[in-house]
Design a protein around this motif. Structure first.
Motif, PDB file in Angstrom:
ATOM      1  N   ASP A  58       0.826  -1.204   0.000  1.00  0.00           N
ATOM      2  CA  ASP A  58       0.000   0.000   0.000  1.00  0.00           C
ATOM      3  C   ASP A  58       0.861   1.256   0.000  1.00  0.00           C
ATOM      4  OD1 ASP A  58      -2.273  -1.558   0.019  1.00  0.00           O
ATOM      5  OD2 ASP A  58      -2.590  -1.372   2.174  1.00  0.00           O
ATOM      6  N   VAL A  59       1.965   1.244   0.755  1.00  0.00           N
ATOM      7  CA  VAL A  59       2.835   2.420   0.828  1.00  0.00           C
ATOM      8  C   VAL A  59       3.522   2.642  -0.518  1.00  0.00           C
ATOM      9  CG1 VAL A  59       4.859   3.425   1.940  1.00  0.00           C
ATOM     10  CG2 VAL A  59       3.158   2.207   3.310  1.00  0.00           C
ATOM     11  N   HIS A  60       4.013   1.577  -1.136  1.00  0.00           N
ATOM     12  CA  HIS A  60       4.644   1.716  -2.457  1.00  0.00           C
ATOM     13  C   HIS A  60       3.638   2.284  -3.461  1.00  0.00           C
ATOM     14  CE1 HIS A  60       7.682   0.784  -5.536  1.00  0.00           C
ATOM     15  NE2 HIS A  60       6.622   0.628  -6.302  1.00  0.00           N
ATOM     16  N   GLU A  61       2.425   1.788  -3.427  1.00  0.00           N
ATOM     17  CA  GLU A  61       1.386   2.285  -4.331  1.00  0.00           C
ATOM     18  C   GLU A  61       1.089   3.762  -4.060  1.00  0.00           C
ATOM     19  OE1 GLU A  61      -3.266   1.546  -5.578  1.00  0.00           O
ATOM     20  OE2 GLU A  61      -2.347   0.228  -4.095  1.00  0.00           O
ATOM     21  N   LEU A  62       1.049   4.168  -2.791  1.00  0.00           N
ATOM     22  CA  LEU A  62       0.822   5.566  -2.448  1.00  0.00           C
ATOM     23  C   LEU A  62       1.950   6.441  -2.992  1.00  0.00           C
ATOM     24  CD1 LEU A  62      -0.817   7.758  -0.968  1.00  0.00           C
ATOM     25  CD2 LEU A  62       0.447   7.137   1.122  1.00  0.00           C
ATOM     26  N   VAL A  63       3.174   5.994  -2.861  1.00  0.00           N
ATOM     27  CA  VAL A  63       4.313   6.749  -3.393  1.00  0.00           C
ATOM     28  C   VAL A  63       4.216   6.858  -4.914  1.00  0.00           C
ATOM     29  CG1 VAL A  63       6.828   6.733  -3.711  1.00  0.00           C
ATOM     30  CG2 VAL A  63       5.831   6.255  -1.453  1.00  0.00           C
ATOM     31  N   GLU A  84       4.917  11.321   6.200  1.00  0.00           N
ATOM     32  CA  GLU A  84       4.059  10.782   7.257  1.00  0.00           C
ATOM     33  C   GLU A  84       2.709  10.445   6.636  1.00  0.00           C
ATOM     34  OE1 GLU A  84       3.913  13.166  10.856  1.00  0.00           O
ATOM     35  OE2 GLU A  84       5.776  14.137  10.202  1.00  0.00           O
ATOM     36  N   ILE A  85       2.172   9.290   7.034  1.00  0.00           N
ATOM     37  CA  ILE A  85       0.943   8.773   6.438  1.00  0.00           C
ATOM     38  C   ILE A  85      -0.114   8.590   7.522  1.00  0.00           C
ATOM     39  CG2 ILE A  85      -0.063   6.841   5.142  1.00  0.00           C
ATOM     40  CD1 ILE A  85       2.931   6.237   4.278  1.00  0.00           C
ATOM     41  N   ALA A  86      -1.334   8.966   7.181  1.00  0.00           N
ATOM     42  CA  ALA A  86      -2.480   8.691   8.061  1.00  0.00           C
ATOM     43  C   ALA A  86      -3.672   8.364   7.183  1.00  0.00           C
ATOM     44  CB  ALA A  86      -2.792   9.886   8.961  1.00  0.00           C
ATOM     45  N   ASP A  87      -4.344   7.288   7.491  1.00  0.00           N
ATOM     46  CA  ASP A  87      -5.536   6.873   6.747  1.00  0.00           C
ATOM     47  C   ASP A  87      -5.286   6.781   5.244  1.00  0.00           C
ATOM     48  OD1 ASP A  87      -7.081   6.702   9.104  1.00  0.00           O
ATOM     49  OD2 ASP A  87      -7.433   8.872   9.050  1.00  0.00           O
ATOM     50  N   GLY A  88      -4.113   6.291   4.868  1.00  0.00           N
ATOM     51  CA  GLY A  88      -3.813   6.040   3.465  1.00  0.00           C
ATOM     52  C   GLY A  88      -3.444   7.257   2.635  1.00  0.00           C
ATOM     53  N   ARG A  89      -3.182   8.389   3.291  1.00  0.00           N
ATOM     54  CA  ARG A  89      -2.787   9.603   2.580  1.00  0.00           C
ATOM     55  C   ARG A  89      -1.603  10.249   3.292  1.00  0.00           C
ATOM     56  NH1 ARG A  89      -8.682  12.348   1.658  1.00  0.00           N
ATOM     57  NH2 ARG A  89      -9.413  10.859   0.128  1.00  0.00           N
ATOM     58  N   PHE A  90      -0.871  11.053   2.542  1.00  0.00           N
ATOM     59  CA  PHE A  90       0.232  11.799   3.140  1.00  0.00           C
ATOM     60  C   PHE A  90      -0.319  12.978   3.931  1.00  0.00           C
ATOM     61  CE2 PHE A  90       3.055  10.350  -0.551  1.00  0.00           C
ATOM     62  CZ  PHE A  90       3.577   9.310   0.182  1.00  0.00           C
ATOM     63  N   VAL A  91       0.190  13.136   5.147  1.00  0.00           N
ATOM     64  CA  VAL A  91      -0.169  14.297   5.963  1.00  0.00           C
ATOM     65  C   VAL A  91       0.975  15.303   6.018  1.00  0.00           C
ATOM     66  CG1 VAL A  91      -1.905  13.122   7.353  1.00  0.00           C
ATOM     67  CG2 VAL A  91       0.463  13.129   8.118  1.00  0.00           C
ATOM     68  N   ARG A  92       2.186  14.830   5.799  1.00  0.00           N
ATOM     69  CA  ARG A  92       3.354  15.705   5.754  1.00  0.00           C
ATOM     70  C   ARG A  92       4.423  15.036   4.909  1.00  0.00           C
ATOM     71  NH1 ARG A  92       5.283  20.111   8.599  1.00  0.00           N
ATOM     72  NH2 ARG A  92       7.533  20.376   8.386  1.00  0.00           N
TER      73      ARG A  92
END
Length: 119
Positions: free
Chosen positions: A3-8, A101-109
């Protein structure tokens, strides 16, 4: 693919999206409301500022694309990854890395660092 790789990958796709409406949709999908992006050259707080910052970078480097370099390293709610920025069909003169930084599947910072920039 994690999931993190996909988010990136989606994050970098947002930086590469040149259609304003599609870019805005990508920004909303990748960044939490109130997200912050900071690098040595920019500070963007909130989705409007993030969208504008991405557009400004595209204007400064027309035809350049962001590409992931290597693996995404992540633990807990933090990810770090290296990227390069250059022509789609040539070597990239710019390289950096981000810590997000990630929260709920999105970047927050996202904190960006520049490893290599043209002289």
């Amino acid at each position: 693919m994690s999931d993190v790789h996909e988010l990136v990958e989606r994050y970098l796709a947002a930086w590469n999206e040149t259609d304003p409406a599609a870019r805005r949709a990508a920004v909303e999908a990748v960044f939490a409301d109130g997200a912050v992006y900071v690098d040595p050259l920019a500070v963007a707080e909130g989705r409007d500022a993030l969208d504008a910052t991405i557009g400004a970078v595209q204007g400064q480097f027309p035809g350049f694309v962001f590409r992931l370099v290597g693996a995404v390293d992540a633990h807990h709610d933090i990810a770090r990854f290296t990227w390069e920025l250059g022509p789609a069909d040539g070597p990239a003169p710019i390289e950096g890395f981000d810590v997000a930084e990630i929260a709920d599947g999105r970047f927050v910072r996202v904190n960006g660092f520049l490893n290599r920039v043209p002289g």
